[in-house]
Design a protein around this motif. Structure first.
Motif, PDB file in Angstrom:
ATOM      1  N   GLY A  98     -11.475  -1.892   3.717  1.00 36.51           N
ATOM      2  CA  GLY A  98     -10.157  -1.483   4.202  1.00 36.51           C
ATOM      3  C   GLY A  98      -9.103  -1.350   3.125  1.00 36.51           C
ATOM      4  O   GLY A  98      -8.007  -0.857   3.376  1.00 36.51           O
ATOM      5  N   GLY A  99      -9.407  -1.780   1.926  1.00 40.77           N
ATOM      6  CA  GLY A  99      -8.430  -1.736   0.839  1.00 40.77           C
ATOM      7  C   GLY A  99      -8.145  -0.335   0.328  1.00 40.77           C
ATOM      8  O   GLY A  99      -7.086  -0.081  -0.226  1.00 40.77           O
ATOM      9  N   GLY A 100      -9.069   0.574   0.524  1.00 45.16           N
ATOM     10  CA  GLY A 100      -8.892   1.927   0.006  1.00 45.16           C
ATOM     11  C   GLY A 100      -8.414   2.947   1.021  1.00 45.16           C
ATOM     12  O   GLY A 100      -8.277   4.124   0.707  1.00 45.16           O
ATOM     13  N   THR A 101      -8.145   2.514   2.266  1.00 46.84           N
ATOM     14  CA  THR A 101      -7.696   3.467   3.287  1.00 46.84           C
ATOM     15  C   THR A 101      -6.179   3.616   3.258  1.00 46.84           C
ATOM     16  O   THR A 101      -5.458   2.654   2.981  1.00 46.84           O
ATOM     17  CB  THR A 101      -8.144   3.025   4.702  1.00 46.84           C
ATOM     18  OG1 THR A 101      -7.638   1.718   4.960  1.00 46.84           O
ATOM     19  CG2 THR A 101      -9.656   3.018   4.819  1.00 46.84           C
ATOM     20  N   THR A 140      -0.355   3.080  -3.639  1.00 47.32           N
ATOM     21  CA  THR A 140       0.591   2.765  -2.573  1.00 47.32           C
ATOM     22  C   THR A 140      -0.096   2.918  -1.224  1.00 47.32           C
ATOM     23  O   THR A 140      -0.664   3.974  -0.930  1.00 47.32           O
ATOM     24  CB  THR A 140       1.816   3.691  -2.645  1.00 47.32           C
ATOM     25  OG1 THR A 140       2.400   3.579  -3.942  1.00 47.32           O
ATOM     26  CG2 THR A 140       2.843   3.340  -1.584  1.00 47.32           C
ATOM     27  N   LYS A 141      -0.036   1.868  -0.411  1.00 45.28           N
ATOM     28  CA  LYS A 141      -0.631   1.884   0.921  1.00 45.28           C
ATOM     29  C   LYS A 141       0.443   2.361   1.894  1.00 45.28           C
ATOM     30  O   LYS A 141       1.512   1.779   1.989  1.00 45.28           O
ATOM     31  CB  LYS A 141      -1.124   0.489   1.294  1.00 45.28           C
ATOM     32  CG  LYS A 141      -2.097   0.468   2.441  1.00 45.28           C
ATOM     33  CD  LYS A 141      -3.024  -0.725   2.249  1.00 45.28           C
ATOM     34  CE  LYS A 141      -4.110  -0.844   3.269  1.00 45.28           C
ATOM     35  NZ  LYS A 141      -5.117   0.198   3.213  1.00 45.28           N
ATOM     36  N   SER A 142       0.161   3.450   2.613  1.00 48.40           N
ATOM     37  CA  SER A 142       1.167   4.051   3.492  1.00 48.40           C
ATOM     38  C   SER A 142       1.400   3.245   4.763  1.00 48.40           C
ATOM     39  O   SER A 142       2.478   3.319   5.357  1.00 48.40           O
ATOM     40  CB  SER A 142       0.790   5.491   3.842  1.00 48.40           C
ATOM     41  OG  SER A 142      -0.443   5.521   4.518  1.00 48.40           O
ATOM     42  N   SER A 143       0.432   2.466   5.180  1.00 43.98           N
ATOM     43  CA  SER A 143       0.633   1.609   6.353  1.00 43.98           C
ATOM     44  C   SER A 143      -0.132   0.308   6.152  1.00 43.98           C
ATOM     45  O   SER A 143      -1.257   0.304   5.649  1.00 43.98           O
ATOM     46  CB  SER A 143       0.165   2.315   7.633  1.00 43.98           C
ATOM     47  OG  SER A 143      -1.213   2.598   7.569  1.00 43.98           O
ATOM     48  N   GLY A 144       0.486  -0.785   6.509  1.00 41.10           N
ATOM     49  CA  GLY A 144      -0.148  -2.084   6.355  1.00 41.10           C
ATOM     50  C   GLY A 144      -0.034  -2.613   4.936  1.00 41.10           C
ATOM     51  O   GLY A 144       0.756  -2.117   4.135  1.00 41.10           O
ATOM     52  N   ILE A 145      -0.829  -3.622   4.651  1.00 39.90           N
ATOM     53  CA  ILE A 145      -0.833  -4.232   3.323  1.00 39.90           C
ATOM     54  C   ILE A 145      -2.250  -4.177   2.754  1.00 39.90           C
ATOM     55  O   ILE A 145      -3.217  -3.950   3.474  1.00 39.90           O
ATOM     56  CB  ILE A 145      -0.333  -5.692   3.374  1.00 39.90           C
ATOM     57  CG1 ILE A 145      -1.273  -6.557   4.233  1.00 39.90           C
ATOM     58  CG2 ILE A 145       1.102  -5.762   3.881  1.00 39.90           C
ATOM     59  CD1 ILE A 145      -0.992  -8.040   4.164  1.00 39.90           C
ATOM     60  N   PHE A 146      -2.331  -4.402   1.453  1.00 40.38           N
ATOM     61  CA  PHE A 146      -3.637  -4.455   0.811  1.00 40.38           C
ATOM     62  C   PHE A 146      -4.318  -5.771   1.185  1.00 40.38           C
ATOM     63  O   PHE A 146      -3.722  -6.837   1.036  1.00 40.38           O
ATOM     64  CB  PHE A 146      -3.504  -4.358  -0.713  1.00 40.38           C
ATOM     65  CG  PHE A 146      -3.218  -2.970  -1.214  1.00 40.38           C
ATOM     66  CD1 PHE A 146      -4.228  -2.029  -1.308  1.00 40.38           C
ATOM     67  CD2 PHE A 146      -1.932  -2.605  -1.585  1.00 40.38           C
ATOM     68  CE1 PHE A 146      -3.971  -0.749  -1.777  1.00 40.38           C
ATOM     69  CE2 PHE A 146      -1.666  -1.335  -2.054  1.00 40.38           C
ATOM     70  CZ  PHE A 146      -2.686  -0.399  -2.145  1.00 40.38           C
ATOM     71  N   PRO A 147      -5.544  -5.725   1.691  1.00 36.50           N
ATOM     72  CA  PRO A 147      -6.246  -6.978   1.984  1.00 36.50           C
ATOM     73  C   PRO A 147      -6.576  -7.724   0.684  1.00 36.50           C
ATOM     74  O   PRO A 147      -6.685  -7.123  -0.384  1.00 36.50           O
ATOM     75  CB  PRO A 147      -7.533  -6.537   2.688  1.00 36.50           C
ATOM     76  CG  PRO A 147      -7.611  -5.056   2.565  1.00 36.50           C
ATOM     77  CD  PRO A 147      -6.310  -4.548   2.060  1.00 36.50           C
ATOM     78  N   ALA A 148      -6.720  -9.026   0.803  1.00 35.62           N
ATOM     79  CA  ALA A 148      -7.062  -9.846  -0.362  1.00 35.62           C
ATOM     80  C   ALA A 148      -8.407  -9.410  -0.921  1.00 35.62           C
ATOM     81  O   ALA A 148      -9.298  -8.988  -0.184  1.00 35.62           O
ATOM     82  CB  ALA A 148      -7.104 -11.317   0.036  1.00 35.62           C
ATOM     83  N   GLY A 149      -8.527  -9.494  -2.230  1.00 35.08           N
ATOM     84  CA  GLY A 149      -9.790  -9.138  -2.870  1.00 35.08           C
ATOM     85  C   GLY A 149      -9.553  -8.563  -4.247  1.00 35.08           C
ATOM     86  O   GLY A 149      -8.431  -8.538  -4.749  1.00 35.08           O
ATOM     87  N   THR A 150     -10.618  -8.103  -4.826  1.00 35.39           N
ATOM     88  CA  THR A 150     -10.570  -7.535  -6.175  1.00 35.39           C
ATOM     89  C   THR A 150     -10.580  -6.018  -6.084  1.00 35.39           C
ATOM     90  O   THR A 150     -11.428  -5.443  -5.400  1.00 35.39           O
ATOM     91  CB  THR A 150     -11.779  -8.022  -6.998  1.00 35.39           C
ATOM     92  OG1 THR A 150     -11.762  -9.452  -7.030  1.00 35.39           O
ATOM     93  CG2 THR A 150     -11.724  -7.483  -8.424  1.00 35.39           C
ATOM     94  N   TYR A 151      -9.642  -5.401  -6.792  1.00 32.13           N
ATOM     95  CA  TYR A 151      -9.515  -3.942  -6.815  1.00 32.13           C
ATOM     96  C   TYR A 151      -9.717  -3.455  -8.242  1.00 32.13           C
ATOM     97  O   TYR A 151      -9.325  -4.127  -9.195  1.00 32.13           O
ATOM     98  CB  TYR A 151      -8.120  -3.513  -6.353  1.00 32.13           C
ATOM     99  CG  TYR A 151      -7.834  -3.789  -4.909  1.00 32.13           C
ATOM    100  CD1 TYR A 151      -7.946  -2.783  -3.962  1.00 32.13           C
ATOM    101  CD2 TYR A 151      -7.467  -5.057  -4.486  1.00 32.13           C
ATOM    102  CE1 TYR A 151      -7.684  -3.028  -2.624  1.00 32.13           C
ATOM    103  CE2 TYR A 151      -7.208  -5.320  -3.146  1.00 32.13           C
ATOM    104  CZ  TYR A 151      -7.319  -4.300  -2.227  1.00 32.13           C
ATOM    105  OH  TYR A 151      -7.062  -4.547  -0.900  1.00 32.13           O
ATOM    106  N   GLN A 152     -10.288  -2.284  -8.353  1.00 39.04           N
ATOM    107  CA  GLN A 152     -10.431  -1.671  -9.668  1.00 39.04           C
ATOM    108  C   GLN A 152     -10.159  -0.183  -9.540  1.00 39.04           C
ATOM    109  O   GLN A 152     -10.708   0.487  -8.659  1.00 39.04           O
ATOM    110  CB  GLN A 152     -11.825  -1.898 -10.241  1.00 39.04           C
ATOM    111  CG  GLN A 152     -11.980  -1.342 -11.641  1.00 39.04           C
ATOM    112  CD  GLN A 152     -13.334  -1.689 -12.247  1.00 39.04           C
ATOM    113  OE1 GLN A 152     -14.173  -2.314 -11.621  1.00 39.04           O
ATOM    114  NE2 GLN A 152     -13.526  -1.268 -13.471  1.00 39.04           N
TER     115      GLN A 152
END
Length: 160
Positions: A98-101, A140-152
């Motif tokens: 869900g982090g990339g939507t 930038t996430k247009s709706s909601g927040i970024f879920p916890a986790g590692t992003y690259q």
């Protein structure tokens, strides 16, 4: 027989020498542009956790060194023979579920210590020589927040 061997040796030597003259000439190098990746950047979240970016508090820019060298640019005094850019990726290289939507990406870069941000997708002309490059990425996430986790996220630096 000794004479024949010497005659053949001379003939072989002459053929070998002639073959050496008939080899194709190596191609001339017109120019090169080398990108040396330095340090990776670090993206941090804004207080609302709706933006991840290297320009957020605690984040850092990625660094690279560009070395442009073109014989034609030097000979004909054409200073701007190569252009560099750093377009934003279309998606994260890795992210939690869900982090990339609903995410849009933007990148900027600066050359030679300039404080001026250049849009990552806009090529910037460079002269022959060595140039430092700093690259920043934001998501930038247009709706909601970024879920916890590692992003690259991976930005590809181009020199064309």
């Amino acid at each position: 027989m000794a004479r024949k061997r010497r005659g053949n040796s001379r003939a072989l030597l002459a053929v070998a020498a002639l073959a050496g003259f008939c080899q194709p000439a190596p191609a001339a190098i017109i120019g090169t542009c080398t990108i040396m990746v330095g340090t990776s950047g670090t993206m941090k979240a804004n207080p609302a956790i709706s933006i991840l970016g290297s320009k957020q508090a605690g984040g850092s820019s990625a660094n690279a060194t560009i070395v442009a060298s073109s014989l034609l640019c030097s000979l004909f005094d054409l200073l701007d023979c190569y252009s560099v850019s750093a377009p934003a990726p279309a998606a994260f290289s890795s992210a939690p579920s869900g982090g990339g939507t609903n995410v849009t990406f933007a990148s900027v870069f600066r050359l030679d210590g300039s404080g001026v941000d250049i849009s990552g997708s806009v090529p910037q002309k460079v002269t022959n020589g060595t140039h430092s490059m700093q690259v920043d990425l934001s998501a930038t996430k247009s709706s909601g927040i970024f879920p916890a986790g590692t992003y690259q996220g991976t930005v590809t630096v181009l020199c064309e």
